[in-house]
Design a protein around this motif. Sequence first.
Motif, PDB file in Angstrom:
ATOM      1  N   GLU A  88      -1.868   0.394   7.758  1.00  0.00           N
ATOM      2  CA  GLU A  88      -0.998  -0.664   7.231  1.00  0.00           C
ATOM      3  C   GLU A  88       0.165  -0.063   6.446  1.00  0.00           C
ATOM      4  O   GLU A  88       1.301  -0.511   6.551  1.00  0.00           O
ATOM      5  CB  GLU A  88      -1.831  -1.596   6.337  1.00  0.00           C
ATOM      6  CG  GLU A  88      -1.036  -2.760   5.769  1.00  0.00           C
ATOM      7  CD  GLU A  88      -1.870  -3.695   4.905  1.00  0.00           C
ATOM      8  OE1 GLU A  88      -3.103  -3.486   4.817  1.00  0.00           O
ATOM      9  OE2 GLU A  88      -1.297  -4.625   4.317  1.00  0.00           O
ATOM     10  N   HIS A  95       0.829  -1.212   0.000  1.00  0.00           N
ATOM     11  CA  HIS A  95       0.000   0.000   0.000  1.00  0.00           C
ATOM     12  C   HIS A  95       0.864   1.264   0.000  1.00  0.00           C
ATOM     13  O   HIS A  95       2.049   1.196  -0.287  1.00  0.00           O
ATOM     14  CB  HIS A  95      -1.001  -0.038   1.154  1.00  0.00           C
ATOM     15  CG  HIS A  95      -1.696  -1.363   1.238  1.00  0.00           C
ATOM     16  ND1 HIS A  95      -2.799  -1.668   0.484  1.00  0.00           N
ATOM     17  CD2 HIS A  95      -1.387  -2.498   1.929  1.00  0.00           C
ATOM     18  CE1 HIS A  95      -3.168  -2.928   0.729  1.00  0.00           C
ATOM     19  NE2 HIS A  95      -2.322  -3.460   1.603  1.00  0.00           N
ATOM     20  N   HIS A 152       2.927  -6.990   4.196  1.00  0.00           N
ATOM     21  CA  HIS A 152       1.571  -6.510   4.471  1.00  0.00           C
ATOM     22  C   HIS A 152       1.201  -6.809   5.919  1.00  0.00           C
ATOM     23  O   HIS A 152       1.907  -7.538   6.614  1.00  0.00           O
ATOM     24  CB  HIS A 152       0.558  -7.214   3.557  1.00  0.00           C
ATOM     25  CG  HIS A 152       0.607  -6.732   2.142  1.00  0.00           C
ATOM     26  ND1 HIS A 152      -0.335  -5.897   1.613  1.00  0.00           N
ATOM     27  CD2 HIS A 152       1.521  -6.950   1.165  1.00  0.00           C
ATOM     28  CE1 HIS A 152      -0.028  -5.623   0.359  1.00  0.00           C
ATOM     29  NE2 HIS A 152       1.099  -6.252   0.059  1.00  0.00           N
TER      30      HIS A 152
HETATM   31 ZN   LIG Z   1      -2.237  -5.333   2.499  1.00  0.00          ZN
END
Ligand SMILES: [Zn+2]
Length: 599
Positions: free
Chosen positions: A430, A414, A492
């Motif tokens: 995140e 992200h 992640h």
């Molecule tokens: Zn993710």
Amino acid sequence: MRRFWSAWMLLLLGLFSTLPVVARETAEPQGAAGEQPIVVVGEARPLSLKALGTTVPLKARTTGVEDEFLVAATDPGLPSLASLFGAEWAWREDCLLVRRGDLKVQLGLGQEELPPDVGGRRLEVPARLVDGVPHVPLSCLEDLLAVRLTLAADGKTGWVEPLIQSIRLEGDSRRPKLVIRSSAPLTFKTFSLRRPERYVIDLAGGVLDTPALKVTHPELGDIRLGQFQLGPAITRVVIPSIPGLTIVAPPPGPSREIAFELTMQGVSAPARDFPVQKVTVARVEPMASGQRVVLQFSGPVQYEWTRLLPPDNRFFLDLPQAILVGPKQEFQVQDGHLRSVRISQFQTEPAPITRVVVDLEKAAQTRLTAGETPHSLVLEIRHDTIEPSMAMLKGYGTTSFPSSGGVVCLDPGHGGSDPGAVNRALGLTEKEVTLDLCLRLARILRTRGWNVVMTRDNDRDVSWAGSSAREELGARVQIANDLGADVLVSVHCNASVNPAAKGTSLHIFKNSDSLLAEELHPTLLAAAGRPDRGIQKDRFYVLAHSRMPAVLVEAAFLSNPEEARLLGTPEYRQRLAEALADGLGRYASRYLKQTTAGP
Ligand SMILES: [Zn+2]
């Protein structure tokens, strides 16, 4: 966007601007196929493409789709263009055949995806019949010939230029080579810039497939690449100048592989990023055809060796920043080639240096290599003699250089317009957790001799804000693929509607991913201290489209209050980063080619 928009394509696009905007796809790694756009085929118009100093005329039709044109499959310009890039291009009955090196690719009418061998890109405008004549999309030149197409604003001219396929540091970290590889021969020129002093390489006719790249050397710092100019293309490489650095350029080309030799003088001053380490093992043991001195350190160390030929007949190994715990050690061997080995603290102030002195008999042959474990060195003294005039007399190195120019691509999940999972109670996203964890991991890996590339090293979208998942994830994979990275690690945090969901998981897709995951799994789980959700097989975009072993790490659940609190602390993220670095080191020592550390 893949290429520059030309003004009249923008005009054409304007015709469709009243269409409803397609909703932004989810940015989770699965990705999703978009819809086929509406194609409106225009009249055939002349388009002249400049490629490697030649101009090739074509007839191209607009399609109403951004940056896409259709060209008659039998247009004689296509095989001429292909031959410039060492490829054969032929239309046989209802199928395009392209051969480039070992690659053999087919594209049929209506085929929506290019073959996986050339990246598997989905074609917005597949090959089709126009007035009964087969036409192919012009953009597939890029994939099939490994080139970049740039169109001028007038829509009548364009450039077809080779891609810079990889840039990496190879060899010994004291005398690395900066190697630039491209899909067709390039020329270059070099010059210096002042304040601060930098060495610049301009690669003429080479296109970077990503906006900017860098490789990092533990002492030189960042060597940056950027697209200085497009159509015609110039890619600029900037190397920071430091005292004692000598750069030797190869002949000016053209060549598909351009290697600059970078030499740094001495290790008298401890380099930054090399903390003090302990000598944990020092022993002499017999081997098949001689003796070997085995040294193990608590972390990475630099070394400098000197060979004195007969009559002095000695081998010195200096280890700056290394501390010998306990007294000086002496090993008497007297086997006819090796007399003795002495290991002592040669200097403690201002910085420690451990010295190994090897007394030889005859002109015994010596060889310094990386040991079987990380951060180790092995000096072999063979029952063989060298021709003194052929002997190297001095060298430098760093332990645990994991491979000859091992490149790891780190992908912090992200970023920018896409926060990923969010824990509102803690105000934690995140994108910030994955970025910080990857920056920590990058720092550790660089001190261990890896070339580290990051898909992003700040809070941004890798493609552009509002891009689709396919575009965003495609841009990330492309960085790893273009650089020829040896491994890709995508980081992640997991999330679930169930706040009790918890644990750490690793995700793989390709067969080659599993060896990497198996090396990362035990240390990561131990460091995370959370339930083991195992190694799972998922068709995540970055795993399926990367050409190297890749793993997607779901560190822990941001939606779980306890795990989110852990992820929010720098100490926990550091622990995870160290565990991943150790796992990567184990993977490198098992599966990536080892570098010989010395003579
Ligand atoms: Zn993710």
